[in-house]
Design a protein around this motif. Sequence first.
Motif, short mmCIF file in Angstrom:
data_model
loop_
_atom_site.label_atom_id
_atom_site.label_comp_id
_atom_site.label_asym_id
_atom_site.label_seq_id
_atom_site.Cartn_x
_atom_site.Cartn_y
_atom_site.Cartn_z
N THR A 115 0.84 -1.20 0.00
CA THR A 115 0.00 0.00 0.00
C THR A 115 0.87 1.24 0.00
O THR A 115 1.83 1.33 0.75
N ASP A 117 0.63 5.21 0.65
CA ASP A 117 -0.16 6.32 1.18
C ASP A 117 0.28 7.57 0.44
O ASP A 117 1.44 7.97 0.52
N ASN A 147 -3.67 4.50 -1.47
CA ASN A 147 -4.53 5.06 -0.42
C ASN A 147 -4.33 6.57 -0.48
O ASN A 147 -3.38 7.09 0.11
#
Length: 186
Positions: A115, A117, A147
């Motif tokens: 992931t 960010d 994200n």
Amino acid sequence: MTDNLSHVSGVAKRYASALFELAEEQKVVEPTEVDIAALEKLLGESADLVRLVRSPTFSSDEQIGAMSAVLKKAEIGGLTANFVKLVASNRRLFALPDMLRGFHELAAAARGEVTADIVSAAKLDEANVAALKAALNKATGKDVKINATVDPELIGGLIVKVGSRMIDTSLRTRLNSLKIAMKEVG
């Protein structure tokens, strides 16, 4: 396995790992992840639910009863419901959001995903998100899940965090660096 939990620590990490191992064992990782996402959505929408989860003033019986009603109404059952009730009975409901996040991280790592960010000054359009995803996939050699969040105080640019690596190209950071450099000169 717990080394994959970059954003989660302590008791939440142990619970997330245990839940993930059970979900793998029972071959219900995907349905559990769907239920967890639904529960996270409820937590994001209800201040009362967050208060119930975080407040030490509720007894474990009150927390179990309330969470059971919430889970039933949201049609969340099986392993996820049993897990949440166990967490409540052990008086660890305050760590539930971190536990849920930890489960997502473990499931993503098992799929070979990572992931990223991304914080931007304005909402990124789909083309920008797709371009960032492609660049990060190439750079990491893994499937990157984005994200994205917005922080208008960045003024411009991006902050990208993948695992322990962070790239900050925000205008705010550049201006702060310039300000510090100017103080050193003067």
